[in-house]
Design a protein around this motif. Structure first.
Motif, PDB file in Angstrom:
ATOM      1  N   LEU A   1       0.806  -1.213   0.000  1.00 31.23           N
ATOM      2  CA  LEU A   1       0.000   0.000   0.000  1.00 31.23           C
ATOM      3  C   LEU A   1       0.845   1.271   0.000  1.00 31.23           C
ATOM      4  CD1 LEU A   1      -2.708  -1.021   2.644  1.00 31.23           C
ATOM      5  CD2 LEU A   1      -2.879  -1.150   0.140  1.00 31.23           C
ATOM      6  N   THR A   2       2.133   1.138   0.318  1.00 26.42           N
ATOM      7  CA  THR A   2       2.987   2.323   0.427  1.00 26.42           C
ATOM      8  C   THR A   2       3.929   2.500  -0.758  1.00 26.42           C
ATOM      9  OG1 THR A   2       4.796   1.170   1.585  1.00 26.42           O
ATOM     10  CG2 THR A   2       2.992   2.036   2.942  1.00 26.42           C
ATOM     11  N   LEU A   3       3.911   1.566  -1.701  1.00 24.94           N
ATOM     12  CA  LEU A   3       4.916   1.607  -2.770  1.00 24.94           C
ATOM     13  C   LEU A   3       4.851   2.893  -3.583  1.00 24.94           C
ATOM     14  CD1 LEU A   3       4.983  -2.073  -4.104  1.00 24.94           C
ATOM     15  CD2 LEU A   3       6.511  -0.942  -2.472  1.00 24.94           C
ATOM     16  N   ASP A   4       3.647   3.409  -3.849  1.00 22.92           N
ATOM     17  CA  ASP A   4       3.556   4.637  -4.637  1.00 22.92           C
ATOM     18  C   ASP A   4       4.136   5.819  -3.870  1.00 22.92           C
ATOM     19  OD1 ASP A   4       1.440   4.500  -2.799  1.00 22.92           O
ATOM     20  OD2 ASP A   4       0.158   5.795  -4.017  1.00 22.92           O
ATOM     21  N   ALA A   5       3.964   5.820  -2.528  1.00 23.99           N
ATOM     22  CA  ALA A   5       4.502   6.904  -1.717  1.00 23.99           C
ATOM     23  C   ALA A   5       6.027   6.832  -1.664  1.00 23.99           C
ATOM     24  CB  ALA A   5       3.920   6.847  -0.303  1.00 23.99           C
ATOM     25  N   ILE A   6       6.568   5.614  -1.558  1.00 18.69           N
ATOM     26  CA  ILE A   6       8.019   5.460  -1.565  1.00 18.69           C
ATOM     27  C   ILE A   6       8.576   5.874  -2.925  1.00 18.69           C
ATOM     28  CG2 ILE A   6       9.914   3.813  -1.339  1.00 18.69           C
ATOM     29  CD1 ILE A   6       8.073   2.159   0.503  1.00 18.69           C
ATOM     30  N   THR A   7       7.882   5.476  -3.982  1.00 11.67           N
ATOM     31  CA  THR A   7       8.306   5.856  -5.332  1.00 11.67           C
ATOM     32  C   THR A   7       8.357   7.364  -5.487  1.00 11.67           C
ATOM     33  OG1 THR A   7       7.333   3.826  -6.242  1.00 11.67           O
ATOM     34  CG2 THR A   7       7.779   5.606  -7.790  1.00 11.67           C
ATOM     35  N   ALA A   8       7.384   8.053  -4.908  1.00 11.76           N
ATOM     36  CA  ALA A   8       7.306   9.510  -5.042  1.00 11.76           C
ATOM     37  C   ALA A   8       8.533  10.194  -4.450  1.00 11.76           C
ATOM     38  CB  ALA A   8       6.039  10.034  -4.369  1.00 11.76           C
ATOM     39  N   THR A   9       9.167   9.567  -3.461  1.00  7.87           N
ATOM     40  CA  THR A   9      10.346  10.198  -2.854  1.00  7.87           C
ATOM     41  C   THR A   9      11.538  10.196  -3.806  1.00  7.87           C
ATOM     42  OG1 THR A   9      11.197   8.159  -1.845  1.00  7.87           O
ATOM     43  CG2 THR A   9       9.586   9.422  -0.584  1.00  7.87           C
ATOM     44  N   LEU A  10      11.486   9.349  -4.828  1.00  5.92           N
ATOM     45  CA  LEU A  10      12.580   9.319  -5.804  1.00  5.92           C
ATOM     46  C   LEU A  10      12.423  10.370  -6.890  1.00  5.92           C
ATOM     47  CD1 LEU A  10      13.258   5.515  -6.443  1.00  5.92           C
ATOM     48  CD2 LEU A  10      14.567   7.107  -5.038  1.00  5.92           C
ATOM     49  N   ALA A  11      11.215  10.897  -7.039  1.00  3.14           N
ATOM     50  CA  ALA A  11      10.947  11.833  -8.138  1.00  3.14           C
ATOM     51  C   ALA A  11      11.938  12.993  -8.215  1.00  3.14           C
ATOM     52  CB  ALA A  11       9.510  12.341  -8.048  1.00  3.14           C
ATOM     53  N   PRO A  12      12.282  13.645  -7.086  1.00  7.58           N
ATOM     54  CA  PRO A  12      13.219  14.777  -7.192  1.00  7.58           C
ATOM     55  C   PRO A  12      14.620  14.366  -7.647  1.00  7.58           C
ATOM     56  CG  PRO A  12      12.028  14.811  -5.096  1.00  7.58           C
ATOM     57  CD  PRO A  12      11.783  13.477  -5.716  1.00  7.58           C
ATOM     58  N   HIS A  13      14.919  13.089  -7.551  1.00  3.88           N
ATOM     59  CA  HIS A  13      16.264  12.610  -7.884  1.00  3.88           C
ATOM     60  C   HIS A  13      16.328  11.967  -9.268  1.00  3.88           C
ATOM     61  CE1 HIS A  13      17.235  13.163  -3.627  1.00  3.88           C
ATOM     62  NE2 HIS A  13      16.087  12.579  -3.372  1.00  3.88           N
ATOM     63  N   ARG A  14      15.187  11.915  -9.922  1.00  2.84           N
ATOM     64  CA  ARG A  14      15.111  11.221 -11.204  1.00  2.84           C
ATOM     65  C   ARG A  14      15.835  11.991 -12.293  1.00  2.84           C
ATOM     66  NH1 ARG A  14       9.491   9.939 -14.508  1.00  2.84           N
ATOM     67  NH2 ARG A  14      10.374   8.440 -15.996  1.00  2.84           N
ATOM     68  N   THR A  15      16.584  11.253 -13.092  1.00  2.00           N
ATOM     69  CA  THR A  15      17.169  11.842 -14.284  1.00  2.00           C
ATOM     70  C   THR A  15      16.025  12.216 -15.224  1.00  2.00           C
ATOM     71  OG1 THR A  15      19.126  10.467 -14.058  1.00  2.00           O
ATOM     72  CG2 THR A  15      18.732  11.428 -16.221  1.00  2.00           C
ATOM     73  N   GLU A  16      16.104  13.372 -15.823  1.00  2.15           N
ATOM     74  CA  GLU A  16      15.031  13.800 -16.708  1.00  2.15           C
ATOM     75  C   GLU A  16      14.757  12.736 -17.775  1.00  2.15           C
ATOM     76  OE1 GLU A  16      12.987  16.512 -16.597  1.00  2.15           O
ATOM     77  OE2 GLU A  16      13.882  16.674 -14.617  1.00  2.15           O
ATOM     78  N   PRO A  17      13.521  12.630 -18.233  1.00  3.43           N
ATOM     79  CA  PRO A  17      13.202  11.626 -19.253  1.00  3.43           C
ATOM     80  C   PRO A  17      14.265  11.602 -20.340  1.00  3.43           C
ATOM     81  CG  PRO A  17      11.227  12.800 -18.623  1.00  3.43           C
ATOM     82  CD  PRO A  17      12.371  13.478 -17.911  1.00  3.43           C
TER      83      PRO A  17
END
Length: 241
Positions: A155-171
């Motif tokens: 149930l928390t995987l989407d929230a954990i995933t969201a924490t990576l968004a600021p660190h993501r290499t641009e598409p």
């Protein structure tokens, strides 16, 4: 560390708190620390995939230096990692078959020599199915993981995933351009890969040798900067039938 006596209600409360942390922008370290209230672990690591360097960058958590280096630069080459990148259900180390353990370079060469007796590698994906990163949980002493912990973790995987968004290499638009540069035969091979065929089956379908198939796949992975076959299919999906 999670108290094994925690009720499902308490676990759900911990999950709600984790989601609130994620929404608040508290950051990956805080979210990863909160995760320990849901699933017991001794060490944990949260990493984002960089399609340019074809490595994982560690964002939060800690493991010993040999594990850190291996998971950043080599872990995605493990034969079992394709399941992680493809978004298949994660399995605890204790759930792997003996065949999987023998196949896995990570288990044989890194986890077991470092005394890890239980663990989990969970792939994280964007809403449209793109592989974004992974978190690893490691336990150095055997203990049961209640089924409720796994259920609440989901149930928390989407929230954990969201924490990576600021660190993501641009598409990686460059990767899409590289996909456009695949040869006709490379696209044919990748199309068969997308259908779940083995190299031997692809060779039979296209009337070429297995060695040629292997070479084409190596070229495709190199051109796309993909860590494995599943990632290559996603990157090049716009050029496949």
């Amino acid at each position: 560390m999670t108290d094994p006596a925690l009720s499902t209600e308490a676990l759900l409360g911990a999950a709600v708190a984790l989601r609130a942390l994620s929404r608040s922008g508290a950051g990956a370290p805080a979210v990863l620390a909160q995760l320990a209230r849901i699933v017991p672990y001794d060490e944990a690591l949260l990493s984002v995939w960089d399609p340019v360097t074809r490595q994982h960058r560690h964002i939060a958590g800690h493991m010993n230096d040999s594990l850190l280096s291996f998971l950043a630069t080599e872990g995605h080459n493990d034969p079992l990692f394709e399941d992680v990148a493809a978004g298949r259900p994660a399995r605890w180390l204790s759930e792997l078959t003996e065949r999987d353990r023998r196949r896995s370079t990570t288990v044989r060469e890194v986890l077991e020599p470092n005394g890890i007796v239980e663990g989990l590698t969970q792939g994280l994906h964007t809403a449209d199915g793109q592989y974004l990163g992974v978190f690893h949980l490691a336990l150095y002493s055997p203990r049961p993981i209640p089924r409720a912990c796994n259920d609440v973790l989901t149930l928390t995987l989407d929230a954990i995933t969201a924490t990576l968004a600021p660190h993501r290499t641009e598409p990686d638009h460059a990767a899409r351009r590289r996909a456009d540069s695949l040869s006709r035969r490379e696209r044919e091979v990748l199309t068969e890969v997308s259908r779940g065929l083995t190299n031997t089956q692809i060779a039979a379908a296209l009337s070429i040798s297995t060695r040629t198939v292997t070479t084409h796949i190596e070229h495709v992975l190199a051109k796309l900067g993909a860590p494995n076959r599943a990632a290559a299919v996603r990157i090049a999906s716009h050029v496949l039938p």
